[in-house]
Design a protein around this motif. Structure first.
Motif, mmCIF file in Angstrom:
data_model
loop_
_atom_site.group_PDB
_atom_site.id
_atom_site.type_symbol
_atom_site.label_atom_id
_atom_site.label_comp_id
_atom_site.label_asym_id
_atom_site.label_seq_id
_atom_site.Cartn_x
_atom_site.Cartn_y
_atom_site.Cartn_z
ATOM 1 N N MET A 176 27.822 -31.832 -16.035
ATOM 2 C CA MET A 176 27.379 -30.723 -15.177
ATOM 3 C C MET A 176 25.865 -30.578 -15.294
ATOM 4 N N LEU A 177 25.219 -30.352 -14.121
ATOM 5 C CA LEU A 177 23.766 -30.215 -14.103
ATOM 6 C C LEU A 177 23.351 -28.749 -14.019
ATOM 7 N N ILE A 178 23.892 -28.055 -13.004
ATOM 8 C CA ILE A 178 23.448 -26.676 -12.749
ATOM 9 C C ILE A 178 24.512 -25.700 -13.256
ATOM 10 N N SER A 179 24.106 -24.899 -14.193
ATOM 11 C CA SER A 179 25.037 -23.873 -14.714
ATOM 12 C C SER A 179 25.048 -22.647 -13.806
ATOM 13 N N GLU A 180 23.873 -22.315 -13.295
ATOM 14 C CA GLU A 180 23.789 -21.103 -12.458
ATOM 15 C C GLU A 180 22.542 -21.188 -11.594
ATOM 16 N N ASN B 126 21.455 -28.606 -20.591
ATOM 17 C CA ASN B 126 20.781 -29.583 -21.462
ATOM 18 C C ASN B 126 21.525 -29.729 -22.788
ATOM 19 N N THR B 127 22.837 -29.491 -22.706
ATOM 20 C CA THR B 127 23.634 -29.622 -23.925
ATOM 21 C C THR B 127 23.708 -31.086 -24.330
ATOM 22 N N LYS B 128 23.968 -31.270 -25.611
ATOM 23 C CA LYS B 128 23.997 -32.634 -26.136
ATOM 24 C C LYS B 128 25.162 -33.409 -25.557
ATOM 25 N N ARG B 129 24.862 -34.659 -25.259
ATOM 26 C CA ARG B 129 25.885 -35.574 -24.752
ATOM 27 C C ARG B 129 25.788 -36.855 -25.576
ATOM 28 N N GLY B 130 26.836 -37.063 -26.349
ATOM 29 C CA GLY B 130 26.797 -38.220 -27.239
ATOM 30 C C GLY B 130 25.796 -38.044 -28.351
ATOM 31 N N GLY B 131 25.588 -36.799 -28.755
ATOM 32 C CA GLY B 131 24.654 -36.517 -29.843
ATOM 33 C C GLY B 131 23.204 -36.475 -29.407
ATOM 34 N N ARG B 132 22.921 -36.511 -28.104
ATOM 35 C CA ARG B 132 21.531 -36.503 -27.636
ATOM 36 C C ARG B 132 21.420 -35.651 -26.377
ATOM 37 N N ARG B 133 20.366 -34.831 -26.298
ATOM 38 C CA ARG B 133 20.150 -33.992 -25.132
ATOM 39 C C ARG B 133 19.571 -34.840 -23.994
#
Length: 649
Positions: free
Chosen positions: A1-5, A77-84
């Motif tokens: 997901m890119l846009i939260s709000e 910008n949550t971490k994905r695979g241990g990396r932001r």
């Protein structure tokens, strides 16, 4: 997901609204004019898309009566695979804001700080979003616009959406490099051709210059040869004069020696002559004495004979008158003499005369011999004197000649020293085998050749060396460029092959999915690469055929509106699993579709996005084709000129 709000403030029909989005499909629905498309437009403006800037002023997007509008996107910008996704921001959410002012001033804010569009583009590139690509964000009427795009534009759009642009860029870079190299090669070849022509000219001039240098060297050698030839000539002259001088000295010495001998001979001869003269005088005196004695005796004989005759006559008594006189004169003698004594006297005188004659003859012989010797010696004396005179004359001539030779020799030696000094200035001595005249003739010929090369200057050598160096450098550079061209051609070939391989592989997979989707809509079609040999002319051809028809290229004229949107959406859905952007949006894609196709496309969209792990915003007038369990339903309404998010399910 890119846009939260999405937060909208005074943007178009929105006074203030917060619209949350979820992962998967987000369906924005509502009646026409409610503000559905404005929501997607706000997202596009915040992402910096230029689509709206080409169609209308950004200031026109500010709510009526307001001076400023703000659109804020809260990005995940949550971490994905241990990396932001954006390591620069060590937080789960990134706030991206676009501020619009009525006075025409617009700017971005990133985490509440002013940012440039370049900063925003850099941020979006890290997130993998390209808001300018129609396949990522498809606004109203863009479904129709996609069909009218050229095959080349469609292919480039697909490459950008799936992240294959680097392959094309690699090919284009290689082609640009090749074009640059070809241009460089052409320029260098032209320069090389021009340099070769110029070099040929300067080579001719250089050859003339070398000929001139050789002639000048020859001229200097000839001058040196002439100088030493003059030295040799003067040496020969000095040698000749010295030889003549020695010869004259020898002659003079010989003359002096001969003079000495002649003088000695003359003295000897004169001594002999004097001696002979003395002897001749003695003989002469002796002869005079003898002649006197003879005369005396002859007189005595004559007298005696006369006496005897007179006596005879006297005795006969008949003397002559003359005899008588004689007798009378000589009476005394006659008295003294007797006849016998006269005869004896006569006999003695005769004997004496005979003896004297013998002595006279002997004297005459001796005198004659003496006179002959005197004549011989006199002749010798005369010859000696003549010889002495000649020797003296020769001596004077030899002295004069020696004096002349001394003068000439002195002058010749001075001239030799002068010529020698001059010759030494030209260089060491050389053997001369030609005459001065021959050397002068050769110098005149050489001067004639040099006169013909009078226009050749020393700068020619520098120009020739300069152009030779330039030509060699250009030739070496041309060879290097030719090698670079071959390498660039090979690089273009390899990169072109790589590009064609990845594109063909992509389109093969998309084509299979496209055909599956069309089959559900009872249609056939094909996605294929055309003009794949030329990257500039290469394009994407989308064929489709409905109701048993043969597939034909998708365009704005052949198919109906529903068929065009069905085919376009089928292609978009077939491409979804390859699109790299985590965010995609499409506005009113189903406006021309029949209910059946609308339902089929909606189901395929849900399943595709679900499998693609992406965020998809779908704007549609009706949400009947989407179930609440399958999508995030957002309802928008316009109440008294304000767009309001009425329901989020």
């Amino acid at each position: 997901m890119l846009i939260s709000e999405v937060i909208l403030e005074n943007f178009m029909s929105y006074e203030y609204a917060r619209v949350p989005f979820k992962h998967g499909v987000n369906v924005v629905c509502g009646p026409n004019g409610s503000g559905k498309s404005s929501l997607l437009l706000a997202i596009s403006v915040a992402l910096g898309q230029s689509y709206t800037e080409r169609s209308r002023k950004l200031s026109d997007l500010i709510r009526w009566g307001k001076d400023q509008a703000r659109v804020t996107l809260i990005l995940n910008n949550t971490k994905r695979g241990g990396r932001r996704p954006v390591p620069k921001f060590n937080k789960d959410q990134i706030f991206l804001t676009r501020v619009l002012r009525r006075d025409g001033k617009y700017w971005f804010e990133l985490e509440n700080r002013a940012a440039t569009k370049t900063d925003v583009e850099r941020l979006l590139s890290k997130l993998g979003v390209d808001p300018e690509n129609m396949l990522i964000i498809m606004h109203q009427n863009m479904v129709e616009q996609f069909t009218v795009l050229s095959q080349q534009e469609k292919l480039r759009m697909v490459e950008a959406a799936v992240g294959l642009e680097p392959y094309r860029q690699n090919v284009l870079d290689a082609q640009k490099k090749l074009t640059r190299i070809l241009s460089q090669e052409d320029s260098i070849n032209k320069l090389l051709e021009s340099a070769e022509q110029t070099l040929n000219y300067w080579r001719e001039q250089y050859e003339r210059y070398q000929a001139k240098k050789q002639l000048q060297t020859k001229r200097r050698f000839l001058e040196r040869e002439l100088a030493w030839a003059e030295v040799a000539k003067r040496e020969e002259m000095v040698k000749r004069l010295e030889t003549e001088r020695r010869s004259e000295l020898d002659a003079l010495n010989q003359v002096e020696e001969e003079t000495k001998v002649a003088k000695e001979q003359l003295q000897t001869q004169q001594g002999e002559l004097e001696k002979l003269k003395s002897e001749w005088k003695n003989f002469f005196t002796e002869r005079l004495s003898l002649e006197g004695e003879k005369a005396k005796n002859e007189a005595t004989i004559s007298f005696c004979e006369q006496l005897l005759k007179e006596t005879t006559l006297l005795e006969k008594g008949n003397p002559s008158t003359q005899t008588s006189v004689t007798i009378k004169e000589n009476q005394t003698q006659f008295r003294l003499l007797k006849s016998e004594n006269l005869k004896e006297l006569l006999q003695n005188s005769s004997q004496q005369i005979s003896k004297i004659n013998k002595e006279i003859d002997e004297n005459q012989n001796k005198t004659r011999l003496l006179e002959e010797n005197m004549d011989k010696i006199s002749n010798r004396v005369v010859d000696s004197r003549i010889q002495l005179a000649l020797l003296q004359y020769r001596k004077e001539n030899l002295k004069a000649e020696l004096e002349r030779l001394e003068g000439e020799l002195k002058s010749a030696r001075a001239s030799l020293n002068e010529a020698l000094a001059k010759a030494e200035q030209t260089g060491p001595r050389i053997a001369v085998i030609k005459s001065v005249g021959e050397i002068l003739d050769e110098i005149r010929v050489t001067d004639g050749h040099l006169a013909a090369l009078a226009d050749v200057s020393e700068d020619i050598e520098r120009m020739y060396e300069s152009y030779s160096k330039l030509y060699l450098e250009l030739k070496e550079k041309a060879q290097q460029v030719a090698e670079n061209r071959e390498k660039a051609l090979e690089e273009v070939k390899v990169r072109m092959q790589n590009w064609r391989t990845v594109i063909q592989s992509l389109l093969d997979r998309v084509n299979l999915e496209y055909q599956k989707i069309l089959a559900q809509a009872q249609a056939v079609g094909e996605v294929k690469l055309v003009n794949g040999h030329d990257i500039e002319a290469a394009g994407l051809e989308i064929d489709v055929g409905f109701k048993g028809g043969k597939p034909v290229p998708l365009d704005a004229y052949t198919q109906s509106g529903g068929e065009r949107t069905t085919a376009t959406m089928s292609f978009l859905l077939a491409l979804q699993q390859h699109v790299r952007s985590p965010f995609r949006a499409v506005d009113e894609y189903d406006i021309h579709m029949d209910p059946k196709n609308r339902e089929i496309i909606a189901k395929i969209l849900i399943s595709t996005v679900k499998d693609a792990n992406a965020q998809y915003i779908v704007i549609t007038p009706s949400q009947v084709t989407f179930a609440k369990e399958e999508a995030n339903i957002i309802t928008v309404q316009n109440i008294e000129g304000k767009s309001i998010i009425r329901e989020v399910a």
